[in-house]
Design an enzyme around this catalytic site. Structure first.
Site, mmCIF file in Angstrom:
data_model
loop_
_atom_site.group_PDB
_atom_site.id
_atom_site.type_symbol
_atom_site.label_atom_id
_atom_site.label_comp_id
_atom_site.label_asym_id
_atom_site.label_seq_id
_atom_site.Cartn_x
_atom_site.Cartn_y
_atom_site.Cartn_z
ATOM 1 C CG HIS A 1 4.943 0.815 2.894
ATOM 2 N ND1 HIS A 1 4.333 3.216 2.213
ATOM 3 C CD2 HIS A 1 4.134 0.749 4.019
ATOM 4 C CE1 HIS A 1 3.856 2.915 3.174
ATOM 5 N NE2 HIS A 1 3.591 2.344 3.739
ATOM 6 C CG HIS B 1 -0.398 -0.003 2.712
ATOM 7 N ND1 HIS B 1 -0.165 -0.994 3.314
ATOM 8 C CD2 HIS B 1 0.075 1.487 3.301
ATOM 9 C CE1 HIS B 1 1.513 -0.528 4.250
ATOM 10 N NE2 HIS B 1 0.633 0.967 4.376
ATOM 11 C CG ASP C 1 1.470 5.481 4.647
ATOM 12 O OD1 ASP C 1 1.238 4.217 4.756
ATOM 13 O OD2 ASP C 1 2.554 5.971 5.266
ATOM 14 N NE ARG D 1 2.618 6.983 9.059
ATOM 15 C CZ ARG D 1 1.263 6.411 9.046
ATOM 16 N NH1 ARG D 1 1.688 4.935 8.441
ATOM 17 N NH2 ARG D 1 0.509 6.930 8.973
HETATM 18 FE FE LIG Z 1 1.921 2.434 5.730
#
Ligand SMILES: [Fe+2]
Length: 285
Positions: A257, A112, A114, A272
């Site tokens: 990723h 995916h 994000d 993150r």
């Molecule tokens: Fe992600």
């Protein structure tokens, strides 16, 4: 092999020279001799940004940033996306924590970018692992620009103006009602034009893209399968073996990723910070 990159393209030329090592031919580089705890000059930030645009994902090992330093660094690359409802584990607003013990958010082992189910998905992610399992828990990225470039010309033409639906659907039934995910979806071009470089990429993913509009269901499913398998070919990938305190930047507009879920009961906690993004556009805006 270590190379010095000082001038990636006329658009992104920078006076600062970074000590850069490519991790694979088409995506991913590691950068050395930069201390991200220190406040960086505008030229250094511009050089990091230029390298990120060129390589899709870049890594700075051994940084060990505090949450404050992590947020301050990310803020040099745009406006930090601060969720309206931060999770209780967040050390500061704007830092999302992913803990492998969390049933809903802990492990995302599907390809995916994000939250592309949003109208304006994040542009850049700045990521730091805090706790890692002894072995495993790598992340793999794939370059959706390299994937687009390596499609045949007739297929590039056929998909150029297609639009796809990206929907936030739960991976596990436990996601319903537990994580405040809330169903939402957006329509985005299948061939995305990068707002900073003008380069084209394939903008679909197994996690979020549910349908290509205007096609019959079996055509849509077959084309998505083809594109997803093409993007995630090993030739378009880089796999990173994390070390604690490494900082990664990835461009959420031209990469997918995959967090490898191979560490059983091992503990993996990562932070993150996301940068607000634009509405994706294609060849015809
Ligand atoms: Fe992600």
């Amino acid at each position: 092999m270590t190379t010095i990159i000082s001038d990636l393209s006329p658009r992104t030329a920078s006076a600062v020279k970074l000590n850069v090592r490519k991790l694979s031919p088409l995506i991913g580089s590691e950068v050395h001799d930069v201390d991200l705890k220190a406040t960086q000059s505008d030229d250094t930030i511009a050089a990091i940004r230029a390298l990120l645009l060129e390589r899709g994902v870049i890594f700075f090992p051994g940084q060990h940033l505090s949450p404050e330093q992590h947020l301050a660094l990310a803020g040099r690359f745009g406006v930090v996306d601060v969720p309206a409802k931060p999770r209780p584990t967040s050390p500061l607003p704007g830092i999302s924590v992913f803990d492998s013990r969390d049933e809903v958010y802990g492990r995302v082992s599907r390809w995916h970018a994000d939250l592309t189910s949003s109208e304006t998905p994040q542009s850049i992610a700045v990521f730091q692992p805090i706790t890692l399992p002894e072995v495993g828990g790598d992340t793999i990225w794939a370059s959706t620009e390299a994937a687009y470039d390596r499609l045949s010309e007739p297929l590039k033409k056929a998909i150029e103006e297609l639009v796809a639906v990206h929907a936030l659907t739960p991976i596990k039934t436990s996601e319903w009602g537990k994580g405040n995910l809330g169903f939402h979806w957006a329509e985005h071009p299948v061939v995305r034009v990068h707002p900073e470089t003008g380069r084209k990429s394939l903008f679909v993913s197994p996690r979020y893209t549910t349908e290509i509009l205007g096609l019959r269901p079996h055509e849509s499913a077959a084309l998505l399968k083809l594109l997803n398998e093409h993007i995630t070919q090993p030739e378009h990938q880089v796999r990173y073996r994390w070390t604690e305190g490494a900082i990664a930047f990835w461009d959420n507009r031209n990469t997918l990723h995959y967090a490898v879920d191979d560490y059983d009961d091992g503990l993996r906690i990562v932070h993150r910070v996301g940068i607000l993004g634009d509405r994706p556009f294609g060849v015809k805006r």
